[in-house]
Motif scaffolding. Sequence first.
Motif, PDB file in Angstrom:
ATOM      1  N   GLY A  42       0.802  -1.211   0.000  1.00 16.47           N
ATOM      2  CA  GLY A  42       0.000   0.000   0.000  1.00 16.47           C
ATOM      3  C   GLY A  42       0.836   1.262   0.000  1.00 16.47           C
ATOM      4  N   ASP A  43       1.951   1.257   0.748  1.00 14.35           N
ATOM      5  CA  ASP A  43       2.831   2.426   0.782  1.00 14.35           C
ATOM      6  C   ASP A  43       3.357   2.748  -0.613  1.00 14.35           C
ATOM      7  OD1 ASP A  43       2.651   2.639   3.594  1.00 14.35           O
ATOM      8  OD2 ASP A  43       4.237   1.156   3.852  1.00 14.35           O
ATOM      9  N   VAL A  44       3.791   1.714  -1.314  1.00 15.39           N
ATOM     10  CA  VAL A  44       4.353   1.931  -2.654  1.00 15.39           C
ATOM     11  C   VAL A  44       3.254   2.332  -3.636  1.00 15.39           C
ATOM     12  CG1 VAL A  44       5.685   0.897  -4.522  1.00 15.39           C
ATOM     13  CG2 VAL A  44       6.166   0.254  -2.157  1.00 15.39           C
ATOM     14  N   ALA A  45       2.103   1.673  -3.561  1.00 17.72           N
ATOM     15  CA  ALA A  45       0.986   2.011  -4.452  1.00 17.72           C
ATOM     16  C   ALA A  45       0.538   3.446  -4.233  1.00 17.72           C
ATOM     17  CB  ALA A  45      -0.169   1.045  -4.240  1.00 17.72           C
ATOM     18  N   ASP A  46       0.507   3.892  -2.987  1.00 14.10           N
ATOM     19  CA  ASP A  46       0.129   5.282  -2.692  1.00 14.10           C
ATOM     20  C   ASP A  46       1.096   6.265  -3.342  1.00 14.10           C
ATOM     21  OD1 ASP A  46      -1.990   4.358  -1.192  1.00 14.10           O
ATOM     22  OD2 ASP A  46      -1.006   4.668   0.750  1.00 14.10           O
ATOM     23  N   ALA A  47       2.393   5.961  -3.248  1.00 24.39           N
ATOM     24  CA  ALA A  47       3.396   6.839  -3.849  1.00 24.39           C
ATOM     25  C   ALA A  47       3.262   6.880  -5.365  1.00 24.39           C
ATOM     26  CB  ALA A  47       4.795   6.389  -3.445  1.00 24.39           C
ATOM     27  N   LEU A  48       2.969   5.720  -5.972  1.00 23.71           N
ATOM     28  CA  LEU A  48       2.778   5.665  -7.422  1.00 23.71           C
ATOM     29  C   LEU A  48       1.554   6.473  -7.840  1.00 23.71           C
ATOM     30  CD1 LEU A  48       3.568   1.888  -7.976  1.00 23.71           C
ATOM     31  CD2 LEU A  48       4.877   3.787  -8.933  1.00 23.71           C
ATOM     32  N   GLU A  49       0.478   6.377  -7.065  1.00 24.23           N
ATOM     33  CA  GLU A  49      -0.732   7.144  -7.368  1.00 24.23           C
ATOM     34  C   GLU A  49      -0.468   8.636  -7.286  1.00 24.23           C
ATOM     35  OE1 GLU A  49      -3.939   3.813  -5.709  1.00 24.23           O
ATOM     36  OE2 GLU A  49      -3.639   5.710  -4.643  1.00 24.23           O
ATOM     37  N   GLN A  50       0.264   9.054  -6.258  1.00 27.36           N
ATOM     38  CA  GLN A  50       0.575  10.470  -6.112  1.00 27.36           C
ATOM     39  C   GLN A  50       1.407  10.963  -7.281  1.00 27.36           C
ATOM     40  OE1 GLN A  50       1.966  11.686  -2.223  1.00 27.36           O
ATOM     41  NE2 GLN A  50       3.057  13.467  -3.046  1.00 27.36           N
ATOM     42  N   ASN A  51       2.386  10.151  -7.695  1.00 24.57           N
ATOM     43  CA  ASN A  51       3.255  10.541  -8.799  1.00 24.57           C
ATOM     44  C   ASN A  51       2.471  10.661 -10.103  1.00 24.57           C
ATOM     45  OD1 ASN A  51       5.274   9.739 -11.149  1.00 24.57           O
ATOM     46  ND2 ASN A  51       6.503  10.537  -9.470  1.00 24.57           N
ATOM     47  N   ARG A  60      -3.509  -0.357 -13.709  1.00 22.14           N
ATOM     48  CA  ARG A  60      -2.331  -0.627 -12.903  1.00 22.14           C
ATOM     49  C   ARG A  60      -1.762   0.675 -12.353  1.00 22.14           C
ATOM     50  NH1 ARG A  60      -2.414  -4.992 -16.348  1.00 22.14           N
ATOM     51  NH2 ARG A  60      -1.419  -6.899 -15.575  1.00 22.14           N
ATOM     52  N   ARG A  61      -1.188   0.589 -11.148  1.00 27.19           N
ATOM     53  CA  ARG A  61      -0.580   1.788 -10.549  1.00 27.19           C
ATOM     54  C   ARG A  61       0.765   2.091 -11.184  1.00 27.19           C
ATOM     55  NH1 ARG A  61      -5.724   1.196  -9.351  1.00 27.19           N
ATOM     56  NH2 ARG A  61      -6.348   2.491  -7.595  1.00 27.19           N
ATOM     57  N   ALA A  62       1.389   1.126 -11.787  1.00 27.03           N
ATOM     58  CA  ALA A  62       2.629   1.332 -12.550  1.00 27.03           C
ATOM     59  C   ALA A  62       2.454   0.664 -13.905  1.00 27.03           C
ATOM     60  CB  ALA A  62       3.830   0.739 -11.816  1.00 27.03           C
ATOM     61  N   ASN A 105      -0.124   6.818 -15.718  1.00 25.31           N
ATOM     62  CA  ASN A 105      -1.209   7.412 -16.481  1.00 25.31           C
ATOM     63  C   ASN A 105      -1.482   6.561 -17.721  1.00 25.31           C
ATOM     64  OD1 ASN A 105      -2.997   8.939 -17.956  1.00 25.31           O
ATOM     65  ND2 ASN A 105      -1.727  10.778 -18.035  1.00 25.31           N
ATOM     66  N   PRO A 106      -2.654   5.915 -17.819  1.00 27.36           N
ATOM     67  CA  PRO A 106      -2.919   5.031 -18.954  1.00 27.36           C
ATOM     68  C   PRO A 106      -3.108   5.759 -20.280  1.00 27.36           C
ATOM     69  CG  PRO A 106      -4.878   5.268 -17.607  1.00 27.36           C
ATOM     70  CD  PRO A 106      -3.771   5.939 -16.857  1.00 27.36           C
ATOM     71  N   LEU A 107      -3.218   7.085 -20.233  1.00 25.57           N
ATOM     72  CA  LEU A 107      -3.397   7.867 -21.452  1.00 25.57           C
ATOM     73  C   LEU A 107      -2.187   8.760 -21.734  1.00 25.57           C
ATOM     74  CD1 LEU A 107      -7.153   8.884 -20.964  1.00 25.57           C
ATOM     75  CD2 LEU A 107      -6.225   6.962 -22.267  1.00 25.57           C
ATOM     76  N   ALA A 108      -1.055   8.453 -21.132  1.00 28.09           N
ATOM     77  CA  ALA A 108       0.140   9.270 -21.324  1.00 28.09           C
ATOM     78  C   ALA A 108       0.656   9.164 -22.757  1.00 28.09           C
ATOM     79  CB  ALA A 108       1.235   8.824 -20.354  1.00 28.09           C
ATOM     80  N   ILE A 109       1.413  10.142 -23.180  1.00 21.80           N
ATOM     81  CA  ILE A 109       2.009  10.122 -24.510  1.00 21.80           C
ATOM     82  C   ILE A 109       3.139   9.099 -24.556  1.00 21.80           C
ATOM     83  CG2 ILE A 109       1.406  12.537 -24.939  1.00 21.80           C
ATOM     84  CD1 ILE A 109       4.369  13.233 -24.427  1.00 21.80           C
ATOM     85  N   ASP A 110       3.408   8.582 -25.742  1.00 23.13           N
ATOM     86  CA  ASP A 110       4.500   7.616 -25.912  1.00 23.13           C
ATOM     87  C   ASP A 110       5.853   8.300 -26.035  1.00 23.13           C
ATOM     88  OD1 ASP A 110       2.480   5.793 -25.890  1.00 23.13           O
ATOM     89  OD2 ASP A 110       2.863   4.962 -27.881  1.00 23.13           O
ATOM     90  N   GLY A 111       5.867   9.585 -26.309  1.00 24.12           N
ATOM     91  CA  GLY A 111       7.121  10.315 -26.491  1.00 24.12           C
ATOM     92  C   GLY A 111       7.770  10.695 -25.176  1.00 24.12           C
ATOM     93  N   GLN A 152       9.583   8.339  -6.146  1.00 27.08           N
ATOM     94  CA  GLN A 152       8.251   8.697  -6.640  1.00 27.08           C
ATOM     95  C   GLN A 152       7.795  10.029  -6.065  1.00 27.08           C
ATOM     96  OE1 GLN A 152       7.041   6.732  -9.101  1.00 27.08           O
ATOM     97  NE2 GLN A 152       9.000   5.738  -8.661  1.00 27.08           N
ATOM     98  N   LEU A 153       8.040  10.238  -4.791  1.00 26.28           N
ATOM     99  CA  LEU A 153       7.608  11.477  -4.146  1.00 26.28           C
ATOM    100  C   LEU A 153       8.417  12.676  -4.639  1.00 26.28           C
ATOM    101  CD1 LEU A 153       7.075  10.168  -0.495  1.00 26.28           C
ATOM    102  CD2 LEU A 153       5.396  10.413  -2.334  1.00 26.28           C
ATOM    103  N   ALA A 154       9.728  12.486  -4.797  1.00 23.97           N
ATOM    104  CA  ALA A 154      10.580  13.588  -5.241  1.00 23.97           C
ATOM    105  C   ALA A 154      10.302  13.981  -6.685  1.00 23.97           C
ATOM    106  CB  ALA A 154      12.056  13.219  -5.070  1.00 23.97           C
ATOM    107  N   SER A 155       9.868  13.019  -7.494  1.00 24.76           N
ATOM    108  CA  SER A 155       9.647  13.278  -8.921  1.00 24.76           C
ATOM    109  C   SER A 155       8.185  13.554  -9.259  1.00 24.76           C
ATOM    110  CB  SER A 155      10.156  12.101  -9.762  1.00 24.76           C
ATOM    111  OG  SER A 155       9.477  10.898  -9.429  1.00 24.76           O
ATOM    112  N   THR A 156       7.344  13.672  -8.238  1.00 28.20           N
ATOM    113  CA  THR A 156       5.932  13.990  -8.494  1.00 28.20           C
ATOM    114  C   THR A 156       5.808  15.379  -9.100  1.00 28.20           C
ATOM    115  OG1 THR A 156       5.141  12.577  -6.695  1.00 28.20           O
ATOM    116  CG2 THR A 156       3.682  14.361  -7.420  1.00 28.20           C
TER     117      THR A 156
END
Length: 361
Positions: A42-51, A60-62, A105-111, A152-156
């Motif tokens: 949960g800790d890691v999933a939360d960080a991924l969601e925030q990012n 998927r969260r990642a 983000n499932p709709l992120a750009i591929d570039g 994840q937190l630093a790069s959000t």
Amino acid sequence: MRDNPPPPPLAPYALIAAIVLLLATGLAWAAGWIGPKRLNGGDVADALEQNAGGVHPGYRRAHSKGLCLVGDFQANGAGAALTKASIFARGDYPVFGRFSLAGGNPLAIDGRNVFHSMALILRTPDGQEWRTGMNHTPIFPVADPQSFVDLQLASTPDPKTGKPDPALMKAYLARHPETKAFQDYIKQAVLPNSFANATYYSINAFRFSNAAGETRFVRWQMIPETAVEGLDKAKLDSLPRDYLFKEMVARTAKAPSRWHLVVVVANPGDVTNKATVAWTGAHRTVDVGTLTVSTVNAEEVGNCRDVNFDPTVLPAGMAPSDDPLLAVRAKVYSTSFGRRASENPGPSAIGKDLHAGESVR
């Protein structure tokens, strides 16, 4: 007058009490009630969601943006010298899996100059299963779970600028030279212009045991038969949003894509518990078979969406190494699966490009 009997010896009671205390302490440590706080899924999933700027329900969260694949693995029998895992006995085995890009983000750009990934599930007639998730770089940016969360937190991205806070990233990188080394690597490395021409790496080390009882550490690579070509990193922003996925759909419609699974055997002294450290110099390598991807389809209709690619699901003859990332990968994949299973996913980015649920072969 009869003498009073001597009191019973205390040693047995003290030993029993010590054993009970030891067991209780072990249970409390395992539960996380004592000792330093340990991360859970949960800790890691939360960080991924925030990012990722929040929850994207049903995904998927990642590696949220993906495309299902189907094919087969033709084992040539050479892997039997390394492991007794039945997936390496000579024969053909069904495979399904997923191509994806890093990010939540499932709709992120591929570039984007991020991981291109391949995840697979391979099954054998005797009911054994091998799951693997691989990236197109031979090293990972962090060596342990806490560093991953901190990254994840630093790069959000800051909602106001759309970019990470430079002060937070600077402080993080000062504490993590291994992440800075990864950033330097990926800036200069070739960014494949197709999922089909990338080499995919296991990242983590694993243990292989053969029928003779010999055990060795290994990593592996999926090496494409198609020569790699790179994207122009200076023009990534100009790529169509779903360039890589549409390219793979069009390519697979014409012909299958193939990779050779090559196992790399560790040398004495190779680091096995840090995915940030590459194995350099000459190594024994064994080509153990060929992966063929003959079909791709959208996650809405494919068989890769409602599974997780936990790399610790391994057949007899294969086992995790001492790399701490493996245990946390299993935890966060399970957590992510549980969360998205209770949500209703929307259409994937590339689903609209496949007609009425048809596969592309």
